[in-house]
Design an enzyme around this catalytic site. Structure first.
Site, PDB file in Angstrom:
ATOM      1  CG  ASP A   1      37.568  50.343  43.405  1.00  0.00           C
ATOM      2  OD1 ASP A   1      37.860  51.096  44.244  1.00  0.00           O
ATOM      3  OD2 ASP A   1      38.435  49.684  42.329  1.00  0.00           O
TER       4      ASP A   1
ATOM      5  CD  GLU B   1      30.409  46.665  33.706  1.00  0.00           C
ATOM      6  OE1 GLU B   1      29.655  46.579  34.605  1.00  0.00           O
ATOM      7  OE2 GLU B   1      31.685  46.855  34.023  1.00  0.00           O
TER       8      GLU B   1
ATOM      9  CG  HIS C   1      25.559  25.644  23.881  1.00  0.00           C
ATOM     10  ND1 HIS C   1      26.219  25.651  22.671  1.00  0.00           N
ATOM     11  CD2 HIS C   1      24.641  24.469  23.930  1.00  0.00           C
ATOM     12  CE1 HIS C   1      25.448  24.847  21.759  1.00  0.00           C
ATOM     13  NE2 HIS C   1      24.694  24.238  22.585  1.00  0.00           N
TER      14      HIS C   1
ATOM     15  CG  ASP D   1      27.799  34.255  25.607  1.00  0.00           C
ATOM     16  OD1 ASP D   1      27.123  33.499  24.760  1.00  0.00           O
ATOM     17  OD2 ASP D   1      28.481  33.873  26.610  1.00  0.00           O
TER      18      ASP D   1
ATOM     19  CB  THR E   1      40.573  48.059  35.567  1.00  0.00           C
ATOM     20  OG1 THR E   1      39.491  48.686  36.300  1.00  0.00           O
ATOM     21  CG2 THR E   1      41.582  48.926  35.133  1.00  0.00           C
TER      22      THR E   1
ATOM     23  CG  ASN F   1      36.963  46.426  28.769  1.00  0.00           C
ATOM     24  OD1 ASN F   1      36.657  45.958  27.654  1.00  0.00           O
ATOM     25  ND2 ASN F   1      38.228  46.662  29.060  1.00  0.00           N
ATOM     26  CG  LEU F   2      41.283  43.293  32.414  1.00  0.00           C
ATOM     27  CD1 LEU F   2      42.343  43.864  31.129  1.00  0.00           C
ATOM     28  CD2 LEU F   2      41.932  43.797  33.755  1.00  0.00           C
TER      29      LEU F   2
END
Length: 274
Positions: free
Chosen positions: A64, A138, A148, A169, A180, A183-184
């Site tokens: 991909d 995305e 942190h 973050d 997929t 995001n996943l």
């Protein structure tokens, strides 16, 4: 008249390069060019991938990631993906079926004058005086770094209405194709390809709202504050450094990606995820 076809094989992948050579030999009704890296490997003249935007079809051989690269370079030109990767959400064609499938698509182009493909939305991220290359998976907006002490205050507005605001973050906006991907991994929902939707997902927020699914025409505004610097990133590659306070507008781009050939089986691909 022969169909103009471009072939892009995954870099440094001998299996992909060998399949590219096989396709060149087998496509009788096509004028074929390959990318420069593949050309050097199989002793053929190569051209820049971006120049394939003028072809009628581009064949991507690899995972991909290879197809994402090709999509960035060739714009609206239809792409057929041959899967040499592990999962294959975008690349639907098994290597063993590549020769007859590509030949069938080429023949359909000769007969109909166009490729019968499906459109996948891409996202446009822009600010004052700038815009990123469209993202198929995305757009991410985050603070100086993950972890942190590295976040920022990010306000999320959808069609002008505030959905969430707080320290995180970052925030990602994903297409169904990208549901997929990153995001996943950030706990976002799966969205079946073809859904007219976008996903808005906070990343490690201190007071997180649930991931939000909105309609594809929504205007999403991400405002970043309380950080020395921040970044807007398209598909993990193209990035823009921000000087907070700053606002990034995210919406569906005018130019989709067109995938030719058979559709990948979404649920079978999900079973391959670790």
């Amino acid at each position: 008249m022969d169909v103009a076809v471009g072939i892009v094989a995954q870099r440094d992948n001998e299996r992909a390069q060998a399949l590219a050579a096989t396709l060149i030999d087998s496509l009788e009704n096509a004028t074929v060019v390959v990318d420069e890296s593949t050309g050097a490997a199989i002793d053929e003249d190569g051209v820049p991938v971006a120049s394939m935007a003028s072809r009628e079809l581009v064949v991507s051989i690899g995972g991909d990631g290879t197809l994402l690269f090709v999509a960035r370079e060739v714009g609206r030109t239809p792409i057929l993906g041959i899967n040499l990767g592990e999962v294959g959400f975008l690349n639907a064609v098994d290597p063993g079926d590549a020769v007859p499938v590509v030949a069938d698509v080429v023949d359909s182009v000769r007969a109909d004058g166009a490729v019968d493909g499906r459109r996948l939305d891409r996202l446009r991220a822009e600010g004052e005086g700038w815009a990123l290359e469209p993202a198929l998976n995305e757009v991410v907006v985050h603070g100086p770094r993950r972890g942190h002490g590295g976040g920022a205050t990010i306000e999320i507005r959808v069609d002008g209405e505030r959905y969430a605001e707080g320290h995180a973050d970052g925030v990602l906006v994903a297409t169904p194709t990208g549901s997929t991907a990153y995001n996943l991994g950030e706990g976002g929902p799966l969205v079946r390809p073809g859904a007219d939707a976008l996903i808005v997902n906070q990343m490690a927020a201190t007071e997180a709202m649930p991931p939000l699914v909105v309609d594809r025409d929504a205007e999403i505004e991400l405002s970043v504050a309380d950080a020395e610097t921040a970044y807007a990133i398209s598909d993990g590659r193209n990035r823009r450094e921000l000087e907070p306070p700053a606002t990034v507008d995210v919406s569906v781009a005018d130019e989709p990606v067109t995938l030719a050939g058979p559709r990948a089986n979404f649920f079978e691909a999900l079973e391959k995820l670790e």
